[in-house]
Write a protein that holds these residues in place. Structure first.
Motif, mmCIF file in Angstrom:
data_model
loop_
_atom_site.group_PDB
_atom_site.id
_atom_site.type_symbol
_atom_site.label_atom_id
_atom_site.label_comp_id
_atom_site.label_asym_id
_atom_site.label_seq_id
_atom_site.Cartn_x
_atom_site.Cartn_y
_atom_site.Cartn_z
ATOM 1 N N THR A 1 0.839 -1.195 0.000
ATOM 2 C CA THR A 1 0.000 0.000 0.000
ATOM 3 C C THR A 1 0.877 1.249 0.000
ATOM 4 N N GLN A 2 0.536 2.209 -0.847
ATOM 5 C CA GLN A 2 1.269 3.467 -0.863
ATOM 6 C C GLN A 2 0.365 4.570 -1.393
ATOM 7 N N ASP A 3 0.748 5.796 -1.106
ATOM 8 C CA ASP A 3 0.012 6.969 -1.563
ATOM 9 C C ASP A 3 0.307 7.174 -3.043
ATOM 10 N N HIS A 4 -0.705 7.057 -3.887
ATOM 11 C CA HIS A 4 -0.489 7.081 -5.334
ATOM 12 C C HIS A 4 -0.357 8.492 -5.900
ATOM 13 N N ARG A 5 -0.337 9.498 -5.038
ATOM 14 C CA ARG A 5 -0.044 10.845 -5.525
ATOM 15 C C ARG A 5 1.399 10.961 -6.010
ATOM 16 N N PHE A 6 2.255 10.102 -5.494
ATOM 17 C CA PHE A 6 3.678 10.240 -5.744
ATOM 18 C C PHE A 6 4.132 9.237 -6.800
ATOM 19 N N PRO A 7 4.529 9.690 -7.978
ATOM 20 C CA PRO A 7 4.966 8.763 -9.033
ATOM 21 C C PRO A 7 6.239 8.039 -8.615
ATOM 22 N N THR A 8 6.399 6.820 -9.101
ATOM 23 C CA THR A 8 7.554 6.007 -8.733
ATOM 24 C C THR A 8 8.539 5.817 -9.879
ATOM 25 N N VAL B 1 15.106 18.133 -0.686
ATOM 26 C CA VAL B 1 15.690 16.902 -1.225
ATOM 27 C C VAL B 1 15.455 15.772 -0.239
ATOM 28 N N LEU B 2 14.766 14.721 -0.690
ATOM 29 C CA LEU B 2 14.516 13.545 0.151
ATOM 30 C C LEU B 2 15.672 12.554 -0.011
ATOM 31 N N THR B 3 16.230 12.114 1.117
ATOM 32 C CA THR B 3 17.343 11.162 1.069
ATOM 33 C C THR B 3 17.116 10.033 2.058
ATOM 34 N N ASP B 4 17.846 8.932 1.839
ATOM 35 C CA ASP B 4 17.897 7.851 2.816
ATOM 36 C C ASP B 4 19.304 7.282 2.813
ATOM 37 N N ALA B 5 19.508 6.196 3.547
ATOM 38 C CA ALA B 5 20.848 5.622 3.673
ATOM 39 C C ALA B 5 21.395 5.151 2.339
ATOM 40 N N ASN B 6 20.504 4.858 1.384
ATOM 41 C CA ASN B 6 20.934 4.335 0.089
ATOM 42 C C ASN B 6 21.063 5.410 -0.989
ATOM 43 N N THR B 7 20.973 6.679 -0.613
ATOM 44 C CA THR B 7 21.263 7.770 -1.545
ATOM 45 C C THR B 7 22.778 7.858 -1.643
ATOM 46 N N PHE B 8 23.323 7.475 -2.795
ATOM 47 C CA PHE B 8 24.768 7.212 -2.848
ATOM 48 C C PHE B 8 25.376 7.720 -4.146
ATOM 49 N N SER B 9 26.684 7.912 -4.114
ATOM 50 C CA SER B 9 27.487 8.210 -5.300
ATOM 51 C C SER B 9 26.984 9.468 -6.010
ATOM 52 N N ALA B 10 26.606 9.349 -7.297
ATOM 53 C CA ALA B 10 26.142 10.521 -8.045
ATOM 54 C C ALA B 10 24.890 11.127 -7.427
ATOM 55 N N ALA B 11 24.054 10.316 -6.805
ATOM 56 C CA ALA B 11 22.860 10.841 -6.131
ATOM 57 C C ALA B 11 23.268 11.673 -4.918
ATOM 58 N N PHE B 12 24.323 11.238 -4.230
ATOM 59 C CA PHE B 12 24.844 12.041 -3.123
ATOM 60 C C PHE B 12 25.381 13.372 -3.650
ATOM 61 N N TYR C 1 3.518 8.111 11.339
ATOM 62 C CA TYR C 1 2.883 7.984 10.021
ATOM 63 C C TYR C 1 2.581 6.529 9.686
ATOM 64 N N HIS C 2 2.452 5.715 10.734
ATOM 65 C CA HIS C 2 2.030 4.314 10.608
ATOM 66 C C HIS C 2 2.954 3.525 9.679
ATOM 67 N N PHE C 3 4.226 3.897 9.652
ATOM 68 C CA PHE C 3 5.246 3.177 8.903
ATOM 69 C C PHE C 3 4.938 3.101 7.407
ATOM 70 N N ASP C 4 4.236 4.096 6.918
ATOM 71 C CA ASP C 4 3.953 4.196 5.484
ATOM 72 C C ASP C 4 5.277 4.336 4.740
ATOM 73 N N ASN C 5 5.379 3.677 3.562
ATOM 74 C CA ASN C 5 6.641 3.761 2.838
ATOM 75 C C ASN C 5 6.875 5.127 2.194
ATOM 76 N N GLN C 6 5.896 6.017 2.315
ATOM 77 C CA GLN C 6 6.079 7.402 1.874
ATOM 78 C C GLN C 6 6.120 8.356 3.068
ATOM 79 N N THR C 7 6.549 7.848 4.212
ATOM 80 C CA THR C 7 6.582 8.664 5.428
ATOM 81 C C THR C 7 7.338 9.971 5.223
ATOM 82 N N GLU C 8 8.494 9.912 4.547
ATOM 83 C CA GLU C 8 9.307 11.117 4.384
ATOM 84 C C GLU C 8 8.547 12.213 3.629
ATOM 85 N N VAL C 9 7.796 11.819 2.595
ATOM 86 C CA VAL C 9 7.044 12.807 1.825
ATOM 87 C C VAL C 9 5.877 13.341 2.649
#
Length: 541
Positions: free
Chosen positions: A226-233, A436-447, A521-529
């Motif tokens: 389940t995810q908020d479909h406002r946000f394109p993937t 800018v939204l980041t997580d632990a896996n934002t790496f290399s050129a994304a960093f 935010y109930h551990f939603d996978n779009q919590t950061e947004v």
């Protein structure tokens, strides 16, 4: 009787074939030793500084000699075991761009049905089988008898981490792999792995889980959540996320696009593997058989970014969210035109105070498809193998000349250079605030992209990147001749911040997302947004 004889002959033939296959999976010990020597040579001649983190050149070679001795004494004959020994040898380097790939790229047979996510202050469970859904969001306290903090340190013996969040990222990536856990946890029974959790309600939970076949694990893991479909993937997709069209969301899941593939093709570099990677892992589409058609069908990073900014300009939108979560990088140069599109001359005159030191090596020149003579001619230099190229960002100036703009446009890695030229120093559109939204896996050129946006005034939201600002950089691929093991070696060093800067090893987001925030935010996978959108609304006066 004949059927029995035929069955025996078939069984004998099958046994012989199996024996041949098993023999082929092994190599003489001297071949294993020779490949390790080859790896050490490639590392030493390609990496910008393979010595310092070992304690110096002597200690680097001492560690190599000890590994070599162990390979001989243990009579190692498998490429898989050599891979693990090289991982252990590389451990002190703490370099996320220098690594060796497990044969089959981590094709382990059985995996545990559990996944984790690194928060700003710990590791939480992000996925479980349906019968344990109530435990999603639990904090990971330990695996078997190894506490999370200790586990992060133990993982460093096999997988690099450049900062504290990188240690947590290793647990998230490897904590469901019995093969890895078995090398870290003594006497681990791999038929059942026990995870010790702190539930969202604050209860201590002991959760034993049995590994399942990898294909079954993939089927479980790929189920839609389940995810908020406002946000394109999709990569480079964008959309307004509010009715007022005041906030735009731009998703970049990879720093790979038509721009870098065209550059590789035009400069004679081998681009096919990168092209195939994009279709398989970024677009998740079947690649057209015609190579030129496949390239033309790809989106351009700067072209899509301009389309997005023009929509924002039309609605005079104030906020832009650039989502780099889970983005492992690609080609930094394709992001630079977007900074010009956002800020125009303000970007060109910005001094980021970046320093890059690159080692000139045979593997690096092979990567860029140049001879040493061609490299020297292009750089108007007389480099030899083992020399360094030094680069630092331009000094900040009050004005930007037409020549400077033209130089930027002509050298840019973009498929819309004509549109960049027409800007003539003006931004396409500059919103009031960039996030800018980041997580632990934002790496290399994304960093890199995150860092440059941050320096231009953007706010970082989420979890710190697993990459350090001051670290080794770029990937130069290698292959060992006998075992055919493959991997990558850094070919440069970057210094983005002073050594005594508190962010020199880990950039702390302006808005840090913690375990409690995920719970809210109930551990939603779009919590950061969702968190960020609430924050934006709170700023409206």
């Amino acid at each position: 009787m004949n059927n029995v004889r035929q069955s025996r002959r078939a069984l004998l033939l099958l046994t012989m074939l199996l024996a041949v296959t098993l023999v082929k999976a092994q190599l003489p010990n001297d071949s294993i030793v020779a490949d390790f020597r080859c790896f050490v040579h490639q590392l030493e001649t390609t990496h910008p500084d393979p010595y310092t983190n070992y304690g110096g050149k002597v200690y680097f070679h001492r560690t190599a000699a000890e590994t070599l001795w162990d390979l001989e004494q243990d009579s190692v004959t498998s490429s898989e075991e050599l891979c693990w020994r090289i991982r252990a040898f590389l451990a002190p380097l703490r370099d996320g761009h220098t690594q060796i790939y497990y044969p089959g790229r981590q094709s382990f047979d059985r995996l545990v049905p559990i996944r984790f996510k690194a928060a700003g202050d710990g590791v939480i469970v992000s996925r479980l089988p349906r019968e344990y859904q109530h435990l999603i969001g639990s904090r990971l306290m330990a695996i078997e008898n190894i506490q999370t903090k200790v586990l992060g340190e133990e993982m460093l013996k096999l997988y690099p981490a450049e900062n504290e969040i990188g240690k947590l990222a290793n647990i998230c990536t490897r904590g469901h792999q019995p093969v890895v856990l078995g090398r870290i946890i003594p006497n681990l029974r791999q038929d059942t792995i026990t995870y010790h959790l702190m539930s969202p309600e604050g209860k201590v939970v002991r959760l034993p889980l049995a590994p399942i076949p990898v294909e079954q694990w993939k089927e479980w893991h790929n189920e839609k959540t389940t995810q908020d479909h406002r946000f394109p993937t999709d990569n480079l997709a964008f959309a307004f996320v509010d009715k007022q069209k005041n906030t735009m969301y731009f998703r970049a899941s990879s720093i790979m696009a038509r721009d870098n593939i065209e550059y590789m093709r035009q400069t004679g570099m081998d681009f096919y593997d990168d092209l195939k990677y994009c279709y398989d892992n970024v677009f998740h589409q079947k690649m057209p058989t015609d190579t030129l058609e496949a390239i033309a069908s790809m989106p351009s990073f700067s072209e899509e970014f301009e389309k997005m900014l023009l929509q924002m300009k039309h609605h005079q939108s104030e906020n832009l969210i650039i989502d780099l979560r889970g983005n492992g990088g690609g080609w930094t140069p394709i992001t630079l035109p977007t900074l010009y599109q956002l800020w125009g001359d303000d970007y060109l005159q910005k001094n980021f105070q970046n320093y890059f030191y690159r080692l000139v090596s045979p593997l690096y020149l092979q990567k860029i498809n140049m001879t040493l003579e061609q490299f020297n001619a292009e750089n108007h230099a007389d480099y030899e193998y083992g020399d360094y190229t030094f680069y630092e960002s331009y000094e900040e100036t009050q004005t930007v000349t037409d020549e400077r703009r033209a130089q930027f446009v002509n050298s840019s890695m973009s498929c819309v250079k004509d549109k960049l030229a027409k800007q003539n120093g003006r931004p396409v559109y500059t919103p009031k605030q960039v996030y800018v939204l980041t997580d632990a896996n934002t790496f290399s050129a994304a960093f890199h992209y995150m860092f440059y946006l941050w320096k231009m005034g953007a706010k970082i939201v989420g979890v710190p990147s697993g990459q350090a600002p001051n670290t080794y950089m770029e990937v130069t691929h290698f292959s060992l001749p006998r075992t055919k093991l493959e991997g990558s070696i850094s070919n440069s060093m970057q210094l983005f911040l002073p050594a005594n800067d508190p962010n020199a090893k880990q950039v702390i987001p302006d808005i840090l997302i913690t375990c409690d925030d995920y719970k809210r935010y109930h551990f939603d996978n779009q919590t950061e947004v969702l968190y960020l959108l609430d924050y934006i609304r709170s700023q409206v006066k």
